[in-house]
Design a protein around this motif. Structure first.
Motif, PDB file in Angstrom:
ATOM      1  N   LYS A 235      46.952   1.671  -7.795  1.00 17.25           N
ATOM      2  CA  LYS A 235      47.176   2.857  -6.965  1.00 17.25           C
ATOM      3  C   LYS A 235      46.318   2.822  -5.702  1.00 17.25           C
ATOM      4  CE  LYS A 235      48.600   6.094 -10.608  1.00 17.25           C
ATOM      5  NZ  LYS A 235      48.279   7.375 -11.280  1.00 17.25           N
ATOM      6  N   ALA A 236      45.090   2.278  -5.828  1.00 19.64           N
ATOM      7  CA  ALA A 236      44.179   2.245  -4.681  1.00 19.64           C
ATOM      8  C   ALA A 236      44.735   1.412  -3.533  1.00 19.64           C
ATOM      9  CB  ALA A 236      42.822   1.698  -5.114  1.00 19.64           C
ATOM     10  N   ALA A 237      45.617   0.468  -3.849  1.00 21.78           N
ATOM     11  CA  ALA A 237      46.171  -0.400  -2.811  1.00 21.78           C
ATOM     12  C   ALA A 237      47.083   0.360  -1.853  1.00 21.78           C
ATOM     13  CB  ALA A 237      46.934  -1.554  -3.443  1.00 21.78           C
ATOM     14  N   PHE A 238      47.547   1.546  -2.258  1.00 17.97           N
ATOM     15  CA  PHE A 238      48.433   2.344  -1.402  1.00 17.97           C
ATOM     16  C   PHE A 238      47.662   3.401  -0.615  1.00 17.97           C
ATOM     17  CE2 PHE A 238      51.180   0.769  -4.806  1.00 17.97           C
ATOM     18  CZ  PHE A 238      52.227   0.235  -4.070  1.00 17.97           C
ATOM     19  N   GLN A 239      46.344   3.477  -0.861  1.00 23.27           N
ATOM     20  CA  GLN A 239      45.529   4.455  -0.156  1.00 23.27           C
ATOM     21  C   GLN A 239      45.035   3.873   1.175  1.00 23.27           C
ATOM     22  OE1 GLN A 239      45.314   7.616  -1.358  1.00 23.27           O
ATOM     23  NE2 GLN A 239      46.771   6.729  -2.826  1.00 23.27           N
ATOM     24  N   PRO A 240      44.768   4.727   2.165  1.00 22.34           N
ATOM     25  CA  PRO A 240      44.322   4.219   3.470  1.00 22.34           C
ATOM     26  C   PRO A 240      43.048   3.398   3.371  1.00 22.34           C
ATOM     27  CG  PRO A 240      44.974   6.528   3.635  1.00 22.34           C
ATOM     28  CD  PRO A 240      44.968   6.199   2.178  1.00 22.34           C
ATOM     29  N   ALA A 241      43.055   2.244   4.007  1.00 23.28           N
ATOM     30  CA  ALA A 241      41.860   1.405   4.097  1.00 23.28           C
ATOM     31  C   ALA A 241      40.975   1.924   5.221  1.00 23.28           C
ATOM     32  CB  ALA A 241      42.249  -0.040   4.362  1.00 23.28           C
ATOM     33  N   THR A 242      39.681   1.922   5.014  1.00 21.84           N
ATOM     34  CA  THR A 242      38.752   2.307   6.072  1.00 21.84           C
ATOM     35  C   THR A 242      38.667   1.173   7.087  1.00 21.84           C
ATOM     36  OG1 THR A 242      36.819   1.334   4.995  1.00 21.84           O
ATOM     37  CG2 THR A 242      37.393   3.607   4.391  1.00 21.84           C
ATOM     38  N   PRO A 243      38.219   1.466   8.302  1.00 21.99           N
ATOM     39  CA  PRO A 243      38.020   0.387   9.290  1.00 21.99           C
ATOM     40  C   PRO A 243      37.102  -0.715   8.765  1.00 21.99           C
ATOM     41  CG  PRO A 243      37.955   2.511  10.382  1.00 21.99           C
ATOM     42  CD  PRO A 243      37.998   2.796   8.910  1.00 21.99           C
ATOM     43  N   GLN A 244      36.070  -0.311   8.019  1.00 21.37           N
ATOM     44  CA  GLN A 244      35.168  -1.314   7.441  1.00 21.37           C
ATOM     45  C   GLN A 244      35.919  -2.220   6.470  1.00 21.37           C
ATOM     46  OE1 GLN A 244      32.645  -0.288   4.093  1.00 21.37           O
ATOM     47  NE2 GLN A 244      30.848  -0.995   5.248  1.00 21.37           N
ATOM     48  N   GLU A 245      36.781  -1.654   5.644  1.00 22.68           N
ATOM     49  CA  GLU A 245      37.553  -2.456   4.690  1.00 22.68           C
ATOM     50  C   GLU A 245      38.529  -3.385   5.403  1.00 22.68           C
ATOM     51  OE1 GLU A 245      37.513   0.758   0.964  1.00 22.68           O
ATOM     52  OE2 GLU A 245      39.154   0.759   2.445  1.00 22.68           O
ATOM     53  N   MET A 246      39.076  -2.942   6.514  1.00 26.85           N
ATOM     54  CA  MET A 246      39.974  -3.809   7.274  1.00 26.85           C
ATOM     55  C   MET A 246      39.208  -4.969   7.900  1.00 26.85           C
ATOM     56  SD  MET A 246      42.531  -0.952   8.966  1.00 26.85           S
ATOM     57  CE  MET A 246      43.769  -2.095   9.568  1.00 26.85           C
ATOM     58  N   ALA A 247      37.992  -4.699   8.386  1.00 31.71           N
ATOM     59  CA  ALA A 247      37.158  -5.780   8.922  1.00 31.71           C
ATOM     60  C   ALA A 247      36.800  -6.775   7.834  1.00 31.71           C
ATOM     61  CB  ALA A 247      35.892  -5.194   9.554  1.00 31.71           C
ATOM     62  N   VAL A 248      36.467  -6.267   6.642  1.00 29.40           N
ATOM     63  CA  VAL A 248      36.136  -7.149   5.518  1.00 29.40           C
ATOM     64  C   VAL A 248      37.339  -8.014   5.153  1.00 29.40           C
ATOM     65  CG1 VAL A 248      35.632  -7.166   3.035  1.00 29.40           C
ATOM     66  CG2 VAL A 248      34.281  -5.736   4.586  1.00 29.40           C
ATOM     67  N   ARG A 249      38.534  -7.433   5.191  1.00 34.01           N
ATOM     68  CA  ARG A 249      39.737  -8.194   4.863  1.00 34.01           C
ATOM     69  C   ARG A 249      39.925  -9.352   5.859  1.00 34.01           C
ATOM     70  NH1 ARG A 249      44.237  -6.341   1.398  1.00 34.01           N
ATOM     71  NH2 ARG A 249      45.913  -7.852   1.653  1.00 34.01           N
ATOM     72  N   MET A 250      39.692  -9.085   7.142  1.00 34.85           N
ATOM     73  CA  MET A 250      39.815 -10.141   8.150  1.00 34.85           C
ATOM     74  C   MET A 250      38.794 -11.250   7.895  1.00 34.85           C
ATOM     75  SD  MET A 250      40.323  -7.727  11.527  1.00 34.85           S
ATOM     76  CE  MET A 250      40.612  -9.051  12.694  1.00 34.85           C
ATOM     77  N   LEU A 251      37.564 -10.864   7.578  1.00 40.06           N
ATOM     78  CA  LEU A 251      36.520 -11.852   7.337  1.00 40.06           C
ATOM     79  C   LEU A 251      36.775 -12.637   6.057  1.00 40.06           C
ATOM     80  CD1 LEU A 251      33.505  -9.673   8.468  1.00 40.06           C
ATOM     81  CD2 LEU A 251      34.214 -11.836   9.516  1.00 40.06           C
ATOM     82  N   ARG A 252      37.312 -11.976   5.033  1.00 37.75           N
ATOM     83  CA  ARG A 252      37.625 -12.700   3.794  1.00 37.75           C
ATOM     84  C   ARG A 252      38.704 -13.752   4.034  1.00 37.75           C
ATOM     85  NH1 ARG A 252      37.051  -7.605  -0.306  1.00 37.75           N
ATOM     86  NH2 ARG A 252      34.932  -8.105  -1.017  1.00 37.75           N
ATOM     87  N   ASN A 253      39.650 -13.445   4.911  1.00 39.45           N
ATOM     88  CA  ASN A 253      40.656 -14.454   5.255  1.00 39.45           C
ATOM     89  C   ASN A 253      40.003 -15.688   5.844  1.00 39.45           C
ATOM     90  OD1 ASN A 253      42.883 -13.080   4.381  1.00 39.45           O
ATOM     91  ND2 ASN A 253      43.529 -12.383   6.387  1.00 39.45           N
ATOM     92  N   LEU A 254      39.031 -15.483   6.739  1.00 32.99           N
ATOM     93  CA  LEU A 254      38.361 -16.605   7.383  1.00 32.99           C
ATOM     94  C   LEU A 254      37.502 -17.383   6.389  1.00 32.99           C
ATOM     95  CD1 LEU A 254      37.442 -14.816  10.717  1.00 32.99           C
ATOM     96  CD2 LEU A 254      38.907 -16.831  10.511  1.00 32.99           C
TER      97      LEU A 254
END
Length: 782
Positions: free
Chosen positions: A684-703
């Motif tokens: 369920k948490a995957a459908f909740q809004p991601a914070t800007p910090q979480e979006m930055a972490v997602r970008m860094l995890r990709n790298l």
């Protein structure tokens, strides 16, 4: 014995390339011998499955009749409608889709196609394009013309030695046909074309004449199906070329990223709000770099590109970094320009620096005031030019060294910009105008403080402590470290590493500051830029900030036209159309694991990215355009954009799949998409809004994943891990990864710190029994 006619065209290729005919045998070579024919057949046609040995009489004529109505000449048009370049193309659908090479159509120009019967059609849309494969699909409106489309073959079934036929418009001619052989399917050696320009995917090697203008033409098998698109020819011989396989073209057909010509003509074009070109030339801009190609219309190939920035009152300075591909030409700063023929020029040419006053149209009105030879100028490298204009004095610097100081007051006022001469291709970056652009020298007290910090490091202070202290004034610290590195050659490697740490700390500080705002005020594009900075200290932040702001302005105009007064969903769908249908943004089809897809500046340049970077772009544009209800949805396997709209019992949530050109999905369809990708339903948490910090972490995890899992170069992941842990210290998995990398780098103190933190805080997801054993081995070595 007579050699068959169908093999005669292969003789020069065989002499130059085929292993069966060795170079030392060239003097004794007899093209009519049994030895030649058997050697050629052995090399081209393996025994296990020999293809048809020759083209049957009339076969080429049949293929010619089949293909001819589908072949077009593709022309790139200049701003005044003049024809600038030609290539070839071919029809793949009856409704007007035409394939060619991306380099044939260039950027920012109108395009037309001409059929063999002389009918000419303007291109209305770039239906799809891919820089990696150098392919483009164009769209025309055929009106009443009945188009005949060529069928795409399965290039995976091709065999070395297959007979083929190529079609195109060489040298701008309307139509040509040539027979040949598929001599190999292989990747080209690095540097075959040029550094960083050689394709790194398998290409079809064609033993057939390739001429200028053949690019974009089809290569057919004997069934009349397209097996490839001619893209390159050999630099030495015209009898060898290379084609992109048809299977790589199919990805564009299946997942287009259409862009109307009105938008296409803006790519790479200088913004006329910022620049004005004088005397022609070909000026483009990409990634903060302005490139000047081709001769200008002025005498000596002179061309100017003047900035629309307001020039300060005297005294003022102008600065730019320039790189020339050919020192026989010239390029640099133009100033005191009247917008016509008069201006000063300060520029490198022939390895020297020249200061010239241009009082008219030709060389008789030009005065070379000074020509300087200086070791400060670096041939074929980026060089910083700076001039200072005072009431009666002109001063010039090269790479920080003063090389010119002259009393000269012949021209004043006017504009400042760039100049270029002759056939040199020149690149410019970092242009600016201001009162004082040289950078103030460090005060003696501050220099002593920084010297003391560096000396402490050389005496044994930790790099981490030193980096923290220097990061308080990262710019000065980096500059001083550079100076000391030159002085202490024996310790250059250590100082370089320290400089990188200082830079990394500076970037981390800027990233943290970008995230240190109320959530609604956080600029996600700025966050993305700071992440991109870690690998590109030369990134032109001002250029990309300005480019994105202009994209937002254009988006606002588009919404005013298509969604004025509409609700959240109407506006969000209009924004989707603006990005994916009007501007060609799309998910990466082939280079998913390329770094550029994770850098927001490259996504802006190439209109191509990953789900997370495309989502960052979409969400930030929605924020700036005041579209409520748009958020980042952190679905596993594929990040999406969420949209809440409606109210009360009618309130709904939809999801925009930015990787699939903005397809709108219900929650159930989004969940099904995740299931298909990951094999498990999303929480369920995957459908909740991601914070800007979480979006930055997602970008860094990709790298991080790119370096560790795809490239298998874990040591290159350390910068991303440091950034990630700075903004999310409780990321257990990444802290454990950093501990292992520190151990690998023989930094046991750093590894102990990370492992002790994990054992003390015990975040879920790790095997703490094994972690305690690892910590015990480190204790034994303390």
């Amino acid at each position: 014995m007579r050699i068959p006619a169908y093999l005669r065209f292969l003789i020069p290729v065989a002499l130059a390339l085929e292993p069966g005919i060795k170079a030392q045998d060239a003097e004794e070579f007899d093209p009519f011998s049994d030895r030649f024919q058997s050697a050629l057949e052995e090399d081209l046609f393996p025994e296990e499955k020999k293809p048809q040995q020759y083209l049957e009489p009339g076969k080429v004529r049949m293929l010619n009749a089949l293909a001819k109505p589908s072949i077009v000449t593709v022309r790139q048009l200049g701003r005044d409608g003049e024809k600038r370049g030609t290539g070839s193309g071919f029809v793949i659908s009856e409704d007007g889709l035409i394939v060619t090479n991306l380099h044939v159509i260039g950027e920012g120009r109108s395009i037309e196609v001409e059929f063999v019967d002389g009918s000419v059609f303007p291109v209305t849309e770039v239906h799809a394009f891919d820089r990696y494969f150098d392919l483009a699909i164009l769209k025309i409106d055929p009106k009443t013309l009945s188009l005949e489309a060529l069928k795409l073959a399965d290039s995976a079934k091709l065999q070395q030695g297959d007979l083929i036929v190529g079609f195109g418009a060489p040298q701008g001619l309307s139509f040509s046909v040539v027979a040949g052989v598929l001599s190999a399917i292989r990747e080209l050696d690095p540097g075959f074309i040029g550094e960083g320009e050689t394709p790194d995917y398998p290409m079809l090697q064609l033993a057939m004449p390739i001429e200028q203008g053949n690019s974009g033409g089809p290569v057919l098998n004997l069934d009349g199906e397209v097996i490839g698109v001619v893209t390159l020819r050999h630099r030495v011989t015209e009898n060898l070329g290379f084609a992109v396989p048809s299977s790589d073209l199919k990805a564009l057909v299946e997942k287009p990223n259409p862009m109307p010509m009105s938008r296409w003509r803006t790519i790479g074009v200088l913004d006329d709000r910022l620049w004005k070109t004088i005397m022609g030339g070909d000026w483009t801009q990409r990634g903060g770099v302005i490139t000047a190609r081709k001769r200008g219309d002025g005498f000596g190939g002179r061309a100017l590109c003047l900035s629309e920035k307001e020039v300060p009152e005297i005294p003022y300075e102008a600065v730019v970094r320039v790189r020339l591909d050919d020192e026989s030409g010239a390029a640099g700063i133009a100033f005191a320009a009247n917008g016509e023929e008069k201006h000063y020029g300060f520029y490198p040419t022939g390895g020297k620096i020249r200061f010239t006053r241009f009082d008219g149209a030709d060389v008789y009105s030009w005065t070379i005031l000074e020509q300087i030879e200086t070791a400060a100028y670096l041939r074929n490298e980026w060089n910083e030019l700076r001039v200072r204009v005072e009431e009666r004095l002109i001063t010039g610097w090269i790479n920080g060294k003063k090389v010119l100081e002259m009393e000269e007051d012949g021209l004043r006022g006017g504009k400042v910009g760039l100049c270029k001469f002759r056939d040199t291709e020149a690149e410019f970056r970092g242009f600016d105008i201001g009162r004082d652009l040289g950078g103030a020298e460090l005060p003696i007290k501050e220099r002593k403080r920084l010297d003391s910090i560096i000396n402490s490091y050389l005496d044994g202070a930790s790099a981490e402590k030193t980096a923290d202290e220097l990061s308080l004034d990262a710019t000065s610290g980096r500059a001083l470290l550079e100076e000391r590195a030159d002085e202490l050659l024996a310790m250059a490697a250590d100082l370089q590493e320290l400089k990188n740490e200082v830079y990394r700390e500076s970037v981390i500080n800027h990233l943290s500051l970008a995230l240190d705002h109320p959530e609604r005020e956080i600029d996600l594009f700025e966050v993305g830029l700071q992440i991109a900075r870690i690998d590109d200290p030369e990134i032109d932040l001002a250029y990309y900030r300005s480019s994105f702001s202009r994209l937002v302005e254009d988006g606002a105009d588009y919404l005013d036209e298509h969604a004025l007064g509409g609700g959240r969903r109407v506006k969000a769908e209009a924004l989707r159309d603006f990005l994916f249908r009007e501007n060609g943004f799309h998910g990466s089809r082939t280079e998913y694991y390329h770094h550029s897809n994770s850098y927001i500046n490259h996504v802006l340049d190439d209109r191509e990215g990953l789900p997370i970077t495309l989502s960052v772009l979409f969400v930030e544009m929605a924020r700036r355009l005041d579209i409520e209800g748009v958020f980042g949805a952190p679905l596993p396997g594929k990040f999406m954009v969420g949209l809440e709209y409606g109210s009360g019992e009618a309130k709904k949530t939809a999801f925009i799949d930015v990787y699939e050109n903005g397809e709108l999905l219900s929650r159930a369809k989004a969940a099904r998409e995740v299931w298909m990708l990951t094999g498990a339903p999303p929480a369920k948490a995957a459908f909740q809004p991601a914070t800007p910090q979480e979006m930055a972490v997602r970008m860094l995890r990709n790298l991080v994943g790119l370096e560790i899992n795809q490239r298998e170069t874990p040591e290159a992941a350390i910068n991303y891990l440091e950034m990630l842990l700075a903004i999310q210290p409780d990321a257990a998995h990444e802290r454990f990864q950093r501990a292992l990398l520190r151990l690998q780098d023989e930094d046991e103190d750093g590894a102990r710190q990370d492992i002790d933190w994990l054992l003390e805080n015990r975040p879920p997801g790790l095997d703490y029994g094994r972690l305690e054993v690892l910590r015990g081995t480190l204790r034994a070595s303390e």
